[in-house]
Design a protein around this motif. Structure first.
Motif, PDB file in Angstrom:
ATOM      1  N   GLU A 270     -32.959 -21.550 -32.309  1.00  0.00           N
ATOM      2  CA  GLU A 270     -31.658 -21.907 -32.606  1.00  0.00           C
ATOM      3  C   GLU A 270     -30.650 -21.246 -31.535  1.00  0.00           C
ATOM      4  O   GLU A 270     -29.910 -21.982 -31.008  1.00  0.00           O
ATOM      5  N   PHE A 271     -30.973 -19.852 -31.266  1.00  0.00           N
ATOM      6  CA  PHE A 271     -30.172 -19.522 -30.290  1.00  0.00           C
ATOM      7  C   PHE A 271     -30.472 -19.993 -28.751  1.00  0.00           C
ATOM      8  O   PHE A 271     -29.603 -20.064 -28.005  1.00  0.00           O
TER       9      PHE A 271
ATOM     10  N   ALA B  75     -32.853 -12.181 -32.564  1.00  0.00           N
ATOM     11  CA  ALA B  75     -33.780 -12.506 -33.555  1.00  0.00           C
ATOM     12  C   ALA B  75     -34.275 -11.646 -34.658  1.00  0.00           C
ATOM     13  O   ALA B  75     -34.569 -11.363 -35.825  1.00  0.00           O
TER      14      ALA B  75
ATOM     15  N   GLU C  16     -38.545 -17.174 -40.231  1.00  0.00           N
ATOM     16  CA  GLU C  16     -37.219 -17.121 -39.815  1.00  0.00           C
ATOM     17  C   GLU C  16     -36.956 -16.480 -38.362  1.00  0.00           C
ATOM     18  O   GLU C  16     -35.954 -16.992 -37.944  1.00  0.00           O
ATOM     19  N   TYR C  17     -37.764 -15.465 -37.924  1.00  0.00           N
ATOM     20  CA  TYR C  17     -37.498 -14.788 -36.785  1.00  0.00           C
ATOM     21  C   TYR C  17     -37.837 -16.236 -35.711  1.00  0.00           C
ATOM     22  O   TYR C  17     -37.076 -16.415 -34.760  1.00  0.00           O
ATOM     23  N   GLU C  18     -38.733 -16.858 -35.702  1.00  0.00           N
ATOM     24  CA  GLU C  18     -38.908 -17.939 -34.943  1.00  0.00           C
ATOM     25  C   GLU C  18     -37.870 -18.917 -34.892  1.00  0.00           C
ATOM     26  O   GLU C  18     -37.343 -19.644 -34.055  1.00  0.00           O
TER      27      GLU C  18
ATOM     28  N   LEU D 175     -34.651 -18.547 -35.931  1.00  0.00           N
ATOM     29  CA  LEU D 175     -33.517 -18.109 -35.155  1.00  0.00           C
ATOM     30  C   LEU D 175     -33.598 -18.003 -33.751  1.00  0.00           C
ATOM     31  O   LEU D 175     -32.868 -18.529 -33.000  1.00  0.00           O
ATOM     32  N   GLU D 176     -34.655 -17.712 -33.037  1.00  0.00           N
ATOM     33  CA  GLU D 176     -34.986 -17.445 -31.828  1.00  0.00           C
ATOM     34  C   GLU D 176     -34.743 -18.961 -31.088  1.00  0.00           C
ATOM     35  O   GLU D 176     -34.070 -19.048 -29.981  1.00  0.00           O
TER      36      GLU D 176
ATOM     37  N   GLU E  48     -32.364 -13.656 -26.964  1.00  0.00           N
ATOM     38  CA  GLU E  48     -32.746 -14.380 -27.991  1.00  0.00           C
ATOM     39  C   GLU E  48     -33.913 -13.759 -28.919  1.00  0.00           C
ATOM     40  O   GLU E  48     -33.597 -13.403 -30.046  1.00  0.00           O
ATOM     41  N   GLU E  49     -34.828 -13.174 -28.307  1.00  0.00           N
ATOM     42  CA  GLU E  49     -36.069 -12.646 -28.942  1.00  0.00           C
ATOM     43  C   GLU E  49     -35.440 -11.360 -29.665  1.00  0.00           C
ATOM     44  O   GLU E  49     -35.638 -10.819 -30.781  1.00  0.00           O
TER      45      GLU E  49
END
Length: 114
Positions: A19-20, A34, A12-14, A16-17, A30-31
């Protein structure tokens, strides 16, 4: 991501990162954003070290609610379980709901049953 995060939260984190970065949101952060989002979700669902320790010590906030895994149930799931409860049990659900989640759908269903 902190050590001990589940593979699901890592993915999920990856996601989101990426996507941002793709959308150009949160330039250079971004990191951080996320990680904050994922950590907030981990806390909400009791996946943090502190929440797990609290649960194993018997201090989980939904311990007194007469519906199993109440904290993770949706409004329709709670509504379907309410009919099987006694009046005293429904009062416990109402008390918990008002203190913690305050979902209008659950409170309205409790009012209809009362």
């Amino acid at each position: 991501m902190p050590r001990g995060a589940s593979p699901k939260r890592e993915r999920e984190y990856e996601k989101l990162e990426k996507e941002f970065e793709k959308e150009g949101r949160y330039k250079g952060r971004e990191e951080e954003v996320a990680a904050r989002i994922v950590n907030k979700q981990r806390k909400q669902f009791g996946e943090t070290r502190a929440a797990k320790a609290k649960d194993s010590a018997g201090a989980s906030p939904d311990r007194s609610v007469p519906i199993a895994n109440y904290e993770h149930l949706t409004v329709p799931q709670v509504k379907s379980a309410l009919a099987e409860l006694t009046a005293a049990q429904r009062r416990k659900v109402r008390t918990y709901e008002v203190k913690h989640k305050n979902r209008k759908g659950v409170l309205a269903a409790l009012d209809r049953l009362h």
